[in-house]
Design a protein around this motif. Structure first.
Motif, PDB file in Angstrom:
ATOM      1  N   GLY B 131      60.357  29.629  43.286  1.00 46.43           N
ATOM      2  CA  GLY B 131      59.333  28.663  43.670  1.00 46.43           C
ATOM      3  C   GLY B 131      57.980  28.861  43.019  1.00 46.43           C
ATOM      4  N   PHE B 132      57.869  29.829  42.108  1.00 49.04           N
ATOM      5  CA  PHE B 132      56.587  30.016  41.431  1.00 49.04           C
ATOM      6  C   PHE B 132      56.374  28.872  40.438  1.00 49.04           C
ATOM      7  N   THR B 133      55.121  28.451  40.301  1.00 47.74           N
ATOM      8  CA  THR B 133      54.807  27.387  39.357  1.00 47.74           C
ATOM      9  C   THR B 133      53.933  27.935  38.238  1.00 47.74           C
ATOM     10  N   MET B 134      54.075  27.311  37.091  1.00 47.57           N
ATOM     11  CA  MET B 134      53.271  27.704  35.935  1.00 47.57           C
ATOM     12  C   MET B 134      52.711  26.457  35.266  1.00 47.57           C
ATOM     13  N   THR B 135      51.560  26.599  34.655  1.00 49.51           N
ATOM     14  CA  THR B 135      50.984  25.492  33.911  1.00 49.51           C
ATOM     15  C   THR B 135      50.459  26.005  32.589  1.00 49.51           C
ATOM     16  N   VAL B 136      50.440  25.115  31.613  1.00 50.18           N
ATOM     17  CA  VAL B 136      49.759  25.373  30.347  1.00 50.18           C
ATOM     18  C   VAL B 136      48.795  24.206  30.143  1.00 50.18           C
ATOM     19  N   ALA B 137      47.595  24.522  29.679  1.00 48.68           N
ATOM     20  CA  ALA B 137      46.577  23.483  29.531  1.00 48.68           C
ATOM     21  C   ALA B 137      45.721  23.783  28.321  1.00 48.68           C
ATOM     22  N   ALA B 138      45.148  22.744  27.764  1.00 49.32           N
ATOM     23  CA  ALA B 138      44.212  22.898  26.646  1.00 49.32           C
ATOM     24  C   ALA B 138      42.817  22.498  27.098  1.00 49.32           C
ATOM     25  N   SER B 139      41.821  23.261  26.664  1.00 55.96           N
ATOM     26  CA  SER B 139      40.438  22.907  26.956  1.00 55.96           C
ATOM     27  C   SER B 139      39.966  21.877  25.933  1.00 55.96           C
ATOM     28  N   ILE B 140      38.800  21.292  26.204  1.00 55.50           N
ATOM     29  CA  ILE B 140      38.273  20.319  25.247  1.00 55.50           C
ATOM     30  C   ILE B 140      37.837  20.997  23.954  1.00 55.50           C
ATOM     31  N   GLN B 141      37.698  22.310  24.014  1.00 58.42           N
ATOM     32  CA  GLN B 141      37.358  23.062  22.807  1.00 58.42           C
ATOM     33  C   GLN B 141      38.604  23.446  22.016  1.00 58.42           C
ATOM     34  N   GLY B 142      39.786  23.137  22.551  1.00 65.33           N
ATOM     35  CA  GLY B 142      41.019  23.401  21.810  1.00 65.33           C
ATOM     36  C   GLY B 142      41.682  24.727  22.119  1.00 65.33           C
ATOM     37  N   SER B 143      41.298  25.366  23.210  1.00 63.62           N
ATOM     38  CA  SER B 143      41.934  26.632  23.580  1.00 63.62           C
ATOM     39  C   SER B 143      43.032  26.390  24.611  1.00 63.62           C
ATOM     40  N   LEU B 144      44.099  27.151  24.474  1.00 66.15           N
ATOM     41  CA  LEU B 144      45.183  27.056  25.450  1.00 66.15           C
ATOM     42  C   LEU B 144      44.985  28.077  26.558  1.00 66.15           C
ATOM     43  N   SER B 145      45.347  27.699  27.766  1.00 68.14           N
ATOM     44  CA  SER B 145      45.346  28.636  28.886  1.00 68.14           C
ATOM     45  C   SER B 145      46.668  28.491  29.617  1.00 68.14           C
ATOM     46  N   ILE B 146      47.034  29.546  30.328  1.00 63.82           N
ATOM     47  CA  ILE B 146      48.284  29.556  31.083  1.00 63.82           C
ATOM     48  C   ILE B 146      47.988  30.081  32.465  1.00 63.82           C
ATOM     49  N   ASP B 147      48.703  29.584  33.436  1.00 65.95           N
ATOM     50  CA  ASP B 147      48.537  30.157  34.758  1.00 65.95           C
ATOM     51  C   ASP B 147      49.866  30.187  35.492  1.00 65.95           C
ATOM     52  N   ALA B 148      49.950  31.035  36.475  1.00 68.57           N
ATOM     53  CA  ALA B 148      51.117  31.118  37.334  1.00 68.57           C
ATOM     54  C   ALA B 148      50.653  31.221  38.768  1.00 68.57           C
ATOM     55  N   SER B 149      51.405  30.618  39.668  1.00 67.69           N
ATOM     56  CA  SER B 149      51.015  30.630  41.077  1.00 67.69           C
ATOM     57  C   SER B 149      52.243  30.779  41.953  1.00 67.69           C
ATOM     58  N   SER B 150      52.088  31.544  43.002  1.00 69.68           N
ATOM     59  CA  SER B 150      53.185  31.696  43.951  1.00 69.68           C
ATOM     60  C   SER B 150      53.261  30.471  44.850  1.00 69.68           C
ATOM     61  N   PRO B 151      54.369  30.266  45.522  1.00 70.57           N
ATOM     62  CA  PRO B 151      54.381  29.296  46.612  1.00 70.57           C
ATOM     63  C   PRO B 151      53.626  29.920  47.786  1.00 70.57           C
ATOM     64  N   CYS B 152      53.548  29.203  48.895  1.00 69.39           N
ATOM     65  CA  CYS B 152      52.869  29.751  50.060  1.00 69.39           C
ATOM     66  C   CYS B 152      53.641  30.950  50.607  1.00 69.39           C
ATOM     67  N   ILE B 153      52.958  32.049  50.741  1.00 74.62           N
ATOM     68  CA  ILE B 153      53.569  33.279  51.235  1.00 74.62           C
ATOM     69  C   ILE B 153      52.752  33.827  52.390  1.00 74.62           C
ATOM     70  N   ASP B 154      53.406  34.716  53.156  1.00 76.08           N
ATOM     71  CA  ASP B 154      52.684  35.483  54.164  1.00 76.08           C
ATOM     72  C   ASP B 154      52.137  36.724  53.458  1.00 76.08           C
ATOM     73  N   PRO B 155      50.848  36.991  53.542  1.00 75.23           N
ATOM     74  CA  PRO B 155      50.298  38.151  52.828  1.00 75.23           C
ATOM     75  C   PRO B 155      51.033  39.451  53.141  1.00 75.23           C
ATOM     76  N   SER B 156      51.614  39.531  54.326  1.00 71.72           N
ATOM     77  CA  SER B 156      52.322  40.751  54.712  1.00 71.72           C
ATOM     78  C   SER B 156      53.791  40.704  54.342  1.00 71.72           C
ATOM     79  N   GLY B 157      54.250  39.589  53.825  1.00 70.58           N
ATOM     80  CA  GLY B 157      55.666  39.456  53.492  1.00 70.58           C
ATOM     81  C   GLY B 157      56.502  39.198  54.732  1.00 70.58           C
ATOM     82  N   THR B 158      57.772  38.953  54.526  1.00 73.38           N
ATOM     83  CA  THR B 158      58.634  38.659  55.663  1.00 73.38           C
ATOM     84  C   THR B 158      59.849  39.583  55.711  1.00 73.38           C
ATOM     85  N   ASP B 159      59.844  40.606  54.865  1.00 76.46           N
ATOM     86  CA  ASP B 159      61.001  41.535  54.873  1.00 76.46           C
ATOM     87  C   ASP B 159      60.979  42.396  56.118  1.00 76.46           C
TER      88      ASP B 159
END
Lengths: 483, 159
Positions: B131-159
């Motif tokens: 369920g993790f999502t990733m994006t790639v984007a370009a700035s108006i200056q022509g630079s690429l950036s990448i990001d990754a994000s988790s889905p909603c999680i409990d900070p303490s985990g559920t294990d």
């Protein structure tokens, strides 16, 4: 003589009596929550004032119509900047972010007004009062408008500023018109002092307190857990003290339920956005809100990496609970503070005016709507309405520094607001019907974006549907001034 | 009280109560059993894997100030994310590099969920397993950036 025989009444059942009791309780609660008795009383006394003055009066709800004479108390929160023209048509503010030579922005929302004698009446800023009546304090009254506060601050010598900060920090650290760096310094001192005090009271060290989870602190408290206030303050303290952090605490007042923190310096940034949250958000939610602000700031940076961006998490009003959310009372109460905050951002900004954006999410959009539909308007260049149940009117009525194309609306088909039977309370249809013909911009939303999915990424656990972050990209573009 | 009036009152009360309850947001649990630290590690891994699909030496530069934890609607759930500039890539190769990232994602269990091209260089993809999502984007200056994000999680985990 026979008398007519009527079948004896069986009496009401317990269920029926219970239903009637609930109905009456609901009506009484509604009246109380919306403060109807006070409003009726205020309207009556205002009406008597209007009759006696034989002049134009301003409606208590800030709408167009008869107008209050300057300085008159009409029972509503005063807005001494504004005088509505007698025909009731709101005049959009001039571009207030064009400072005059002395650094003070034009009072763009002080159009000339025609009084009953057809004389031009210009409202002059009222000289600020003092605290405690005959005992003058060092600082302006908290009701003083931001431009006057800033004039006062700029007029102080360095020694006088140090004295004020030393003697009356509590009276300026939340005052719009005081520079962000000053407010930040004083609020951090307050935060540190509060944390120290509460740790001592509760007999914990910071590490001990932060070992507990939010659930253990708030939802299902366990023995030895810190108070929620201490826990959230510790988290905030760690966030703003982290290496590389450039947070500015503009207001921190747990007693009043206020927490306003900027990610980035709003007085120097090229682009400044303010995020107004919705229902059920109290000051203790500031840490989560800061994360959303950071996401927005990074989204703006990914559009324009050379500009400086700041995003403010604004918990500056009493957000409603779910029972109050259908009604506009909390939005009406909060609109003046939001207007003053935006005005303050303009006043304290250094150098070229910044590109300012106001983002209202859910009930936060109702607050934005009330603030921007007021005659005095709101000093921003862009407005973004996210998951809005309505703004109490149409987008055409929004009074701000931008044009209709600078109003952006994000509403996904999957947002539960669309299915809410109570959405009509905030004029949902007035907002969305004819939106495309109005010229306002519609944010492209993901296919399954839910009400809280506009700023984060979420997966619906039941349906397995995915949501994406195209909304965040578009928000970033607007904040960066690229949309 | 007459029976028809009683019935109307009862019905009205029930309708109002039902209306007041409608619209409460649905509460959902965490979408992943990971805790905050584990989610942060997974974010970094997904980014490293994606960057590995790009040519040459790519230097990662933080867009913000490291990992970001942002609130989800349901407390105490959060998402954990991070964004990086992709330094060292020629501006003229932006389209090609975005295509390479999309190709990597589609071959690594991700599905493209959003694509704003050609209007904007911005593509988003989601991992169908975690369920993790990733994006790639370009700035108006022509630079690429990448990001990754988790889905909603409990900070303490559920294990």
């Amino acid at each position: 003589m026979l008398r007519p025989h009527h079948a004896p009444e069986r009496g009401s059942s317990l269920v029926e009596y219970g239903a009637v009791i609930l109905l009456v309780a609901g009506i009484v609660a509604t009246v109380a929550l919306t403060n109807v008795p006070a409003k009726v009383g205020g309207m009556f006394s205002h009406g008597m004032d209007c009759i006696l003055r034989l002049g134009e009066c301003e409606r208590p709800d800030g709408g167009s119509g008869p107008q209050a004479a300057p300085g008159e108390d009409d029972g509503t929160p005063s807005d001494r900047r504004v005088v509505a023209p007698p025909d009731g048509n709101a005049i959009p503010p001039e571009n207030a972010d064009l400072p005059e030579e002395n650094g003070r922005p034009e009072n763009a929302d002080l159009p000339a007004s025609t009084g009953p004698a057809d004389e031009e009446v210009v409202v002059e800023p009222v000289v600020f009062g003092w605290f405690d009546g005959d005992d003058p304090g060092l600082v302006p009254d908290p009701e003083t408008k931001p431009d006057e506060v800033n004039d006062w601050w700029e007029g102080l010598s360095e020694a006088e500023r140090e004295e004020v900060m030393r003697e009356e920090p509590e009276n300026i650290r939340g005052l719009d018109g005081v520079p962000a760096e000053v407010r930040n310094e004083l609020n951090r001192e307050f935060l540190d002092a509060e944390v120290e005090r509460m740790l001592e009271e509760e007999g914990l060290t910071p590490d001990e307190a932060l070992e507990f989870t939010l659930e253990e602190v708030r939802d299902d408290p366990v023995p030895g857990a810190p108070s929620l206030e201490l826990w959230e303050m510790l988290k905030l303290q760690r966030t703003v003290s982290a290496e590389g952090s450039d947070h500015y605490i503009l207001t921190l007042d747990p007693d009043e339920g206020r927490a306003i923190v900027s990610t980035g310096n709003p007085d120097t940034a090229d682009n400044v956005a303010t995020l107004v949250p919705g229902t059920g958000i109290e000051w203790t939610a500031i840490n989560g809100q800061l994360g959303r602000a950071q996401n927005l700031r990074e989204a703006a940076a990914r559009v324009d990496e050379e500009a400086d961006h700041a995003v403010v998490s604004w918990i500056g009003y009493d957000s409603p609970n779910w029972g109050q959310a259908p009604f506009g009372g909390k939005a009406e109460d909060g609109k003046d503070d939001l207007q003053d905050f935006q005005y303050g951002l303009r006043v304290t900004h250094e150098g070229e005016p910044s590109n300012n954006t106001l983002i209202g999410h859910s009930y936060g959009s109702v607050v934005v709507g009330h603030a921007a539909r007021n005659d005095s308007g709101v000093y921003v260049d862009n407005i973004i309405l996210v998951g809005s149940p309505g703004i109490g009117g149409t987008v055409d009525e929004l009074n701000f520094d931008g044009d209709i194309e600078d109003v952006h609306v994000a509403m996904s088909d999957e947002d539960w607001i669309n299915q809410n039977a109570l959405k009509g309370f905030h004029d949902y249809d007035e907002l969305y019907d004819g939106l495309e013909d109005s010229g306002a911009s519609r944010i492209e939303t993901g296919p399954e974006t839910e009400h809280d999915g506009y700023f984060n990424q979420e997966e619906d656990e039941e349906s397995g549907e995915k949501v994406d972050t195209t909304e965040l990209r578009q928000f970033g573009g607007i904040i960066a001034g690229a949309e | 009280m007459r029976r028809p009036v009683r019935s109307v009152c009862a019905a009205t009360a029930l309708v109002l109560l039902a209306g007041a309850c409608v619209g409460d947001s649905e509460e959902t649990g965490p979408s992943s059993p990971l805790d905050e630290a584990e989610a942060g590690e997974r974010v970094e891994k997904h980014i490293a894997d994606a960057v590995g699909a790009l040519p040459g030496e790519v230097e990662l530069e933080d867009v913000g100030n490291g990992l970001v934890s942002a609130s989800c609607e349901t407390d105490p759930l959060i998402t954990v994310s991070r964004s990086y500039w992709l330094r060292g890539l020629p501006e003229e190769d932006i389209e090609q590099n975005v295509d390479l990232l999309v190709e990597h994602w589609e071959g690594s269990g991700f599905a493209v969920t959003g694509d704003l091209r050609p209007d904007d260089v911005f593509v988003t993809a989601e991992n169908e397993e975690d369920g993790f999502t990733m994006t790639v984007a370009a700035s108006i200056q022509g630079s690429l950036s990448i990001d990754a994000s988790s889905p909603c999680i409990d900070p303490s985990g559920t294990d």
